[in-house]
Design a protein around this motif. Structure first.
Motif, PDB file in Angstrom:
ATOM      1  N   SER A 250     -57.078  36.791  21.381  1.00 23.92           N
ATOM      2  CA  SER A 250     -55.718  36.557  20.883  1.00 23.92           C
ATOM      3  C   SER A 250     -55.609  35.168  20.262  1.00 23.92           C
ATOM      4  CB  SER A 250     -54.728  36.659  22.047  1.00 23.92           C
ATOM      5  OG  SER A 250     -54.979  35.599  22.961  1.00 23.92           O
ATOM      6  N   SER A 251     -54.619  34.993  19.401  1.00 23.56           N
ATOM      7  CA  SER A 251     -54.336  33.667  18.836  1.00 23.56           C
ATOM      8  C   SER A 251     -54.056  32.668  19.958  1.00 23.56           C
ATOM      9  CB  SER A 251     -53.120  33.735  17.911  1.00 23.56           C
ATOM     10  OG  SER A 251     -53.460  34.395  16.722  1.00 23.56           O
ATOM     11  N   LYS A 252     -53.428  33.137  21.016  1.00 30.71           N
ATOM     12  CA  LYS A 252     -53.097  32.247  22.125  1.00 30.71           C
ATOM     13  C   LYS A 252     -54.370  31.651  22.738  1.00 30.71           C
ATOM     14  CE  LYS A 252     -50.644  32.115  26.556  1.00 30.71           C
ATOM     15  NZ  LYS A 252     -49.872  32.889  27.530  1.00 30.71           N
ATOM     16  N   VAL A 253     -55.330  32.499  23.020  1.00 33.10           N
ATOM     17  CA  VAL A 253     -56.586  32.002  23.589  1.00 33.10           C
ATOM     18  C   VAL A 253     -57.305  31.085  22.593  1.00 33.10           C
ATOM     19  CG1 VAL A 253     -58.923  32.677  24.300  1.00 33.10           C
ATOM     20  CG2 VAL A 253     -56.941  33.828  25.287  1.00 33.10           C
ATOM     21  N   LYS A 254     -57.288  31.464  21.339  1.00 32.20           N
ATOM     22  CA  LYS A 254     -57.950  30.626  20.327  1.00 32.20           C
ATOM     23  C   LYS A 254     -57.300  29.243  20.221  1.00 32.20           C
ATOM     24  CE  LYS A 254     -59.855  34.301  17.438  1.00 32.20           C
ATOM     25  NZ  LYS A 254     -59.783  34.941  16.107  1.00 32.20           N
ATOM     26  N   GLU A 255     -55.983  29.199  20.323  1.00 30.78           N
ATOM     27  CA  GLU A 255     -55.316  27.896  20.282  1.00 30.78           C
ATOM     28  C   GLU A 255     -55.670  27.062  21.521  1.00 30.78           C
ATOM     29  OE1 GLU A 255     -53.936  26.393  17.910  1.00 30.78           O
ATOM     30  OE2 GLU A 255     -53.697  28.036  16.494  1.00 30.78           O
ATOM     31  N   MET A 256     -55.849  27.748  22.655  1.00 28.73           N
ATOM     32  CA  MET A 256     -56.301  27.033  23.854  1.00 28.73           C
ATOM     33  C   MET A 256     -57.704  26.437  23.616  1.00 28.73           C
ATOM     34  SD  MET A 256     -55.314  29.605  26.965  1.00 28.73           S
ATOM     35  CE  MET A 256     -53.641  30.126  27.344  1.00 28.73           C
ATOM     36  N   LEU A 257     -58.555  27.221  22.963  1.00 26.19           N
ATOM     37  CA  LEU A 257     -59.900  26.717  22.636  1.00 26.19           C
ATOM     38  C   LEU A 257     -59.797  25.533  21.668  1.00 26.19           C
ATOM     39  CD1 LEU A 257     -61.724  30.146  22.011  1.00 26.19           C
ATOM     40  CD2 LEU A 257     -61.924  28.723  24.067  1.00 26.19           C
ATOM     41  N   GLY A 258     -58.873  25.645  20.726  1.00 26.16           N
ATOM     42  CA  GLY A 258     -58.657  24.550  19.780  1.00 26.16           C
ATOM     43  C   GLY A 258     -58.203  23.278  20.486  1.00 26.16           C
TER      44      GLY A 258
ATOM     45  N   LEU B 171     -51.410  21.348  20.588  1.00 30.03           N
ATOM     46  CA  LEU B 171     -50.340  21.409  21.590  1.00 30.03           C
ATOM     47  C   LEU B 171     -49.140  22.157  21.024  1.00 30.03           C
ATOM     48  CD1 LEU B 171     -50.374  17.834  23.199  1.00 30.03           C
ATOM     49  CD2 LEU B 171     -50.841  19.989  24.399  1.00 30.03           C
ATOM     50  N   GLU B 172     -48.784  21.860  19.786  1.00 34.10           N
ATOM     51  CA  GLU B 172     -47.666  22.572  19.158  1.00 34.10           C
ATOM     52  C   GLU B 172     -47.933  24.059  19.047  1.00 34.10           C
ATOM     53  OE1 GLU B 172     -46.290  19.138  16.096  1.00 34.10           O
ATOM     54  OE2 GLU B 172     -45.418  21.123  15.810  1.00 34.10           O
ATOM     55  N   LYS B 173     -49.154  24.391  18.613  1.00 31.04           N
ATOM     56  CA  LYS B 173     -49.516  25.802  18.462  1.00 31.04           C
ATOM     57  C   LYS B 173     -49.516  26.496  19.831  1.00 31.04           C
ATOM     58  CE  LYS B 173     -49.994  25.904  14.035  1.00 31.04           C
ATOM     59  NZ  LYS B 173     -49.051  26.718  13.244  1.00 31.04           N
ATOM     60  N   CYS B 174     -50.036  25.829  20.837  1.00 26.89           N
ATOM     61  CA  CYS B 174     -50.037  26.397  22.190  1.00 26.89           C
ATOM     62  C   CYS B 174     -48.602  26.603  22.675  1.00 26.89           C
ATOM     63  CB  CYS B 174     -50.786  25.482  23.163  1.00 26.89           C
ATOM     64  SG  CYS B 174     -52.586  25.608  23.028  1.00 26.89           S
ATOM     65  N   PHE B 175     -47.783  25.621  22.394  1.00 28.61           N
ATOM     66  CA  PHE B 175     -46.371  25.706  22.786  1.00 28.61           C
ATOM     67  C   PHE B 175     -45.704  26.922  22.133  1.00 28.61           C
ATOM     68  CE2 PHE B 175     -41.887  24.469  22.318  1.00 28.61           C
ATOM     69  CZ  PHE B 175     -41.578  24.215  23.641  1.00 28.61           C
ATOM     70  N   GLU B 176     -45.947  27.101  20.838  1.00 29.64           N
ATOM     71  CA  GLU B 176     -45.392  28.255  20.112  1.00 29.64           C
ATOM     72  C   GLU B 176     -45.914  29.583  20.662  1.00 29.64           C
ATOM     73  OE1 GLU B 176     -45.424  25.729  15.931  1.00 29.64           O
ATOM     74  OE2 GLU B 176     -46.380  27.700  15.990  1.00 29.64           O
ATOM     75  N   GLN B 177     -47.148  29.555  21.165  1.00 30.16           N
ATOM     76  CA  GLN B 177     -47.761  30.779  21.700  1.00 30.16           C
ATOM     77  C   GLN B 177     -47.337  31.053  23.145  1.00 30.16           C
ATOM     78  OE1 GLN B 177     -49.754  33.028  20.290  1.00 30.16           O
ATOM     79  NE2 GLN B 177     -50.130  32.035  18.301  1.00 30.16           N
ATOM     80  N   GLY B 178     -46.495  30.183  23.689  1.00 38.55           N
ATOM     81  CA  GLY B 178     -45.989  30.431  25.031  1.00 38.55           C
ATOM     82  C   GLY B 178     -46.870  29.937  26.174  1.00 38.55           C
TER      83      GLY B 178
ATOM     84  N   MET C 215     -51.283  24.485  30.371  1.00 38.66           N
ATOM     85  CA  MET C 215     -51.652  23.335  29.542  1.00 38.66           C
ATOM     86  C   MET C 215     -52.444  22.325  30.373  1.00 38.66           C
ATOM     87  SD  MET C 215     -50.936  19.988  28.502  1.00 38.66           S
ATOM     88  CE  MET C 215     -49.444  19.671  29.473  1.00 38.66           C
ATOM     89  N   PHE C 216     -51.971  22.049  31.585  1.00 34.01           N
ATOM     90  CA  PHE C 216     -52.691  21.104  32.443  1.00 34.01           C
ATOM     91  C   PHE C 216     -54.085  21.639  32.810  1.00 34.01           C
ATOM     92  CE2 PHE C 216     -48.809  18.582  33.357  1.00 34.01           C
ATOM     93  CZ  PHE C 216     -49.370  17.325  33.278  1.00 34.01           C
ATOM     94  N   GLU C 217     -54.213  22.942  32.966  1.00 30.86           N
ATOM     95  CA  GLU C 217     -55.536  23.487  33.291  1.00 30.86           C
ATOM     96  C   GLU C 217     -56.496  23.383  32.100  1.00 30.86           C
ATOM     97  OE1 GLU C 217     -55.675  27.125  35.463  1.00 30.86           O
ATOM     98  OE2 GLU C 217     -54.291  26.401  37.001  1.00 30.86           O
TER      99      GLU C 217
END
Lengths: 117, 117, 117, 117, 117, 117
Positions: E44-52, E69-76, E82-84
């Motif tokens: 998912s885009s969410k996981v990819k943004e976490m990788l980013g 961080l912004e992209k992760c925030f938008e992805q919920g 985030m801390f993990e």
């Protein structure tokens, strides 16, 4: 304390509180491990702080450099010693370290001036 | 000397000769500067070699680590001290340093075994 | 298990024993912290191993990549997912990651072939 | 071709095929972008390959260095020029680049010897 | 939006326009590739943004961290998640990441406060 | 000169004086070696400055980038050439270089605007 030193420490303390105030156990333990790392052992805390400064410099982390400059200063590292630590780092890490060295020398100067007041 | 130590030093000597045998003045001076860096000064050569080892570890250069392990060994760094140097580097540089630490410990062991013969 | 996987794990286990067998408390705690880091939490272990793989790739640590490839494999990461993790790392970290990607793909293939026996 | 050059190119070709044989569009486009990057433009391909070599050296990627050494060799870069590229990289990136320089010089020598057969 | 977020995005947009406004095809394609990288796929885009985010943190690029961080925030992504992500990065990359973590937490806080208005 | 250029050069000159004013022979020689590195040789100073710029970019040192941008500008590097240097660096070093590219383009623009006055 001088302006650079004050600003660094105020921000650092404020944000460390937020990180430690979170529920993240890994971050908390990493902070604890960091404290343990520089305690007296087979090597003195002074030598360990020198290692912390040199490694921070080759990894080019200005805030880490500031932190270890303060610790080195508290441990009685002299200006000549400080320059020798930075010179090892600059030779190992290359001229890419020079801009960070400029900022380190400025911070060191402020630490020394503050202590004379 | 053990196998790892022998191979490293033979290759290192052979290729350094080729680099210094070229007409490149910058490389020659860099080698000269490298020698100067670790000489006795405000800090002892021993401490400087420790700095060389720690910075090589966080920059994760196995050959540089081997070189400074030998120098530390010659300077009388003990196994406990060596582990403390590596532990500072591992905390500053993270678990990404662990594979390099494994190879460092293997090399250190060989240096110690060789010296007992 | 295939040859690459066997060699990596044998050497890794042998040297980890030596590191943990030393008296260095910092290294021991770092190993403990490393284990804690990838446990189930707000994020699943699977996602955390993906993060471990991607960060190892951009820091270009082949042994760390191998380790996290195994963990990802155990967590059921598919080949398509694995390539997407590596693709994020290659775009963030640049073509400098390509040689490490070649070795990662070779290791991944061996992990998959072994599991079919 | 010499042994080092042969082994590098055989492995590189085999694994690139696997990467491009996967369904990953990002990796494919990155390979395409990589080819585009070094084409004639405002700067010649020769200068661009020099930039590729120097950047690979400071990032200390041996395989990337080998690749760009071959490209530089094909573009007619002389041994004196090659040493000057490496000397810039060693000064910018520090003595941490020296072990990679040793391997680069060995590879360059093999490229030159092969071409004389 | 808060001050940090505003300033970052305004400057980013202005300078991206200049880069894309140049005639450089490689930069344009790199921007396109960057967009493609984080689209829905096997992951998912969410996981990819976490990788980013995690890769940006270990490479210690504050602006890249802000962006993801912004992209992760938008992805919920939640604050605990985030801390993990940051904790994996700090263990892999070491305490050298802590100053960047402080700035990340500050930026994350501003993203969260803005969204409550 | 523009504001960014002025501030950078003023601070750089002031702190370089302090570093060279210290008694540290290693730092002095490193500065001398740095000057020697970019002199005309088998490669022109222009090409060497391009190498300095590209390596500074992949190592993501903003101040080093600024310095080499000025030198490239003095050597007559055109805007198209400058973008091609940065594009090689961005592909080799990845999107992590983009924020540094934004700042480089801003600085380059100021250098060009100043020269038109």
């Amino acid at each position: 304390m001088g302006k650079l030193v004050d600003e660094f420490n105020t921000y650092r303390a404020k944000m460390n509180d937020k990180i430690l105030g979170s529920d993240n156990k890994v971050m908390k333990r990493l902070y604890g491990l960091d404290t343990l790392t520089y305690q007296e052992g087979a090597l003195s805390s002074k030598v360990k702080e020198m290692l912390g400064l040199a490694t921070s410099m080759v990894l080019r982390c200005d805030d880490c450099v500031k932190y270890h400059l303060e610790k080195c200063f508290e441990q009685g590292v002299t200006t000549d010693e400080m320059f020798e630590i930075l010179s090892v780092a600059n030779v190992v890490g290359g001229t890419i370290c020079i801009p960070h060295t400029r900022r380190a020398v400025e911070y060191w100067e402020e630490l020394n001036n503050s202590s004379k007041l």
